[in-house]
Design a protein around this motif. Structure first.
Motif, short mmCIF file in Angstrom:
data_model
loop_
_atom_site.label_atom_id
_atom_site.label_comp_id
_atom_site.label_asym_id
_atom_site.label_seq_id
_atom_site.Cartn_x
_atom_site.Cartn_y
_atom_site.Cartn_z
N ASP A 227 0.83 -1.20 0.00
CA ASP A 227 0.00 0.00 0.00
C ASP A 227 0.87 1.26 0.00
O ASP A 227 0.55 2.25 -0.68
N ALA A 228 1.96 1.24 0.75
CA ALA A 228 2.86 2.41 0.78
C ALA A 228 3.43 2.69 -0.60
O ALA A 228 3.57 3.86 -1.01
N LYS A 229 3.76 1.65 -1.33
CA LYS A 229 4.28 1.83 -2.68
C LYS A 229 3.23 2.46 -3.58
O LYS A 229 3.54 3.35 -4.41
N LYS A 230 1.97 2.03 -3.43
CA LYS A 230 0.89 2.61 -4.24
C LYS A 230 0.71 4.09 -3.94
O LYS A 230 0.30 4.86 -4.80
N ARG A 231 1.05 4.48 -2.72
CA ARG A 231 0.95 5.89 -2.32
C ARG A 231 2.17 6.69 -2.74
O ARG A 231 2.24 7.89 -2.48
N GLY A 232 3.14 6.02 -3.36
CA GLY A 232 4.32 6.71 -3.86
C GLY A 232 5.35 7.03 -2.80
O GLY A 232 6.20 7.91 -3.00
N LEU A 233 5.31 6.32 -1.67
CA LEU A 233 6.24 6.59 -0.59
C LEU A 233 7.57 5.89 -0.82
O LEU A 233 7.64 4.86 -1.49
N GLY A 234 8.62 6.44 -0.23
CA GLY A 234 9.98 5.89 -0.41
C GLY A 234 10.23 4.72 0.52
O GLY A 234 11.10 4.79 1.40
N VAL A 235 9.49 3.64 0.32
CA VAL A 235 9.59 2.45 1.16
C VAL A 235 9.93 1.24 0.29
O VAL A 235 9.26 1.00 -0.73
N THR A 236 10.96 0.51 0.67
CA THR A 236 11.33 -0.74 -0.01
C THR A 236 11.42 -1.84 1.05
O THR A 236 11.42 -1.58 2.25
N CYS A 237 11.49 -3.08 0.58
CA CYS A 237 11.61 -4.19 1.53
C CYS A 237 12.36 -5.35 0.89
O CYS A 237 12.46 -5.46 -0.33
N GLU A 238 12.87 -6.20 1.76
CA GLU A 238 13.56 -7.41 1.34
C GLU A 238 12.90 -8.61 2.01
O GLU A 238 12.28 -8.50 3.07
N VAL A 239 13.05 -9.77 1.38
CA VAL A 239 12.61 -11.04 1.95
C VAL A 239 13.78 -12.01 1.89
O VAL A 239 14.60 -11.96 0.95
N CYS A 240 13.88 -12.87 2.89
CA CYS A 240 14.98 -13.82 2.97
C CYS A 240 14.52 -15.21 2.50
O CYS A 240 13.39 -15.62 2.79
N PRO A 241 15.40 -15.95 1.83
CA PRO A 241 15.03 -17.31 1.40
C PRO A 241 14.55 -18.21 2.53
O PRO A 241 13.70 -19.08 2.30
N HIS A 242 15.06 -18.02 3.76
CA HIS A 242 14.60 -18.92 4.84
C HIS A 242 13.14 -18.67 5.18
O HIS A 242 12.44 -19.60 5.60
#
Length: 421
Positions: A242-257
């Protein structure tokens, strides 16, 4: 120095080719053989991988890992660049420590080191570290990873200061009061085992708070860059989406585990499966995988977190959190998700995607580009043998499993950093 790697295929092609490297850059493809000639044995070549989240434990915790072992492990995993976390002893909050780490890493001939520095002094969350001086010394990211940022005002100031320096702030998003003494995911398994649980709401509540800080600053015309580390729950991902849809400077990562293991593994009471944030449910893992497909998840990172075997053999309540597997990340992702995600997507999530998060140039294999590359054997299946790890943490949840997609050659800055015999 000149190297020619022959009998290789570029990602997306079955045609055998060769690449010549000279003075740290790609000289060209299908040129006459020159310099040291290395047979790629039909392997697939890609840009060397980029790791945004690894604990190399130096200074002060070298019984767990050090720069030499950690960067060698990274090169063996196909990584050319590694961002190391600052929760060491002492904490990496001093420009002199940043400079000394870079100086030492530069002598090792392994993966390239890019240190993250603490956002706050001593990672105590009370006052900002000397962020300008840390950047000038070579720090590439600010984070208090290993601790949660409980003081929202300090985090807000840190985001603003980092933005003025063109830097990213990454956060371990858990509400400490909600997490309390939880050692695994709060749910049916923790209840059955009688073990304190860490609720999904601990992550989601903190992600929601941090996004609102970013949103408030953006509304005032003060954009910042927040990167959420090791996202583990479906709800938190929906908040980021949702933050991305709002154009905010938020990124994230996910780990294989968090994609390949669930809280069901803790039924064995084996602390090798204890991580922070904890392994969640299969529904969470499936939701995270969908986030990789639709772009809601920006990149993959390992959160490589080595400990001694003695530490991980403690009781589940007392053992430290963390899994060390930077050498397995690509084979694990390719074996489990090669068909559903595709080779090109997995490579992107481990190369161009983390570069975009950091604002770095996206790596390529074009003529004239820096010679950071990896050759994978996508076909040969090999057993996971922790005794052969370059890392000091010679144990893993995937011991004995058969994986494919192993790196056979890693070149960093035009020099061979790893070569499987």
């Amino acid at each position: 120095m000149i190297i020619t790697i022959t009998n290789i295929k570029r990602v997306g092609s079955d045609e055998l080719t060769s690449v010549t490297i000279e003075n740290g850059v790609i000289k060209g493809w299908n040129l006459p053989e020159d310099g040291e000639v290395i047979d790629g044995h039909g392997g697939t070549v890609a840009p060397a991988l980029i790791e945004l989240h690894a604990h190399l434990r130096e200074p002060g915790q070298t019984q767990k890992e050090d720069l030499a072992s950690g960067l060698a492990a990274a090169a063996a995993g196909g990584y050319g660049t590694v961002v190391c976390m600052p929760n060491t002893s002492p904490v990496i909050d001093d420009p002199a420590i940043v400079r000394s780490l870079l100086e030492k890493a530069g002598t090792l001939g392994q993966a390239r080191l890019k240190p993250a520095a603490a956002l706050t002094r001593g990672q105590q969350g009370e006052a900002l570290a000397e962020l300008t001086y840390l950047k000038n010394a070579g720090a590439v990211m600010f984070t208090d990873d290993g601790r949660t940022n409980e003081n929202a005002r300090v985090l807000r100031l840190g985001l603003e200061t980092a933005a003025s320096l063109g830097m990213v702030v990454s956060v371990h998003a858990e509400d400490a009061s909600l997490r309390a003494d939880g050692v695994m995911n709060e749910g049916a398994v923790s209840e059955a085992l009688g073990v304190p649980g860490n609720p999904a709401a601990a992550e989601a509540a903190r992600v929601a708070r941090d996004i609102e800080i970013v949103a408030g600053l953006a509304a005032q015309g003060r954009p910042v860059r927040l990167h959420v580390q090791h996202l583990s729950t479906a709800r938190a991902l929906d908040l980021v989406r949702d933050a991305k849809k709002r154009g905010l400077g938020v990124t994230c990562e996910v780990c294989p585990h968090h994609l390949t293991l669930t809280d069901e593994a803790l039924r064995a009471f084996d602390a090798v499966y204890k991580v922070a944030p904890p392994l969640r449910t299969q529904a969470d893992a499936d939701h995270l995988l969908e986030g990789l497909r639709d772009g809601s998840v920006d990149c993959l990172a390992t959160d490589h977190a080595p400990h001694t075997r003695a530490e991980k053999e403690r009781d589940l309540l007392d053992a430290p959190s963390g899994i060390a597997y930077i050498e397995l990340a690509f084979p694990l992702m390719y074996t489990r998700f090669g068909e559903s995600l595709g080779l090109e997507k997995i490579v992107e999530l481990l190369t161009a995607a983390p570069a975009r998060v950091m604002g770095w140039p996206e790596p390529t294999l074009d003529t004239g580009a820096p010679a950071d590359l990896v050759v994978f054997d996508l076909d040969t299946q090999r057993e996971v043998k922790p005794t052969e790890f370059k890392s000091k943490a010679k144990f893993t949840p995937w011991a004995g499993e058969t994986l494919k997609g192993w790196p056979v050659l890693t070149v960093v800055d035009g020099k061979v950093a790893y070569r499987r015999e």
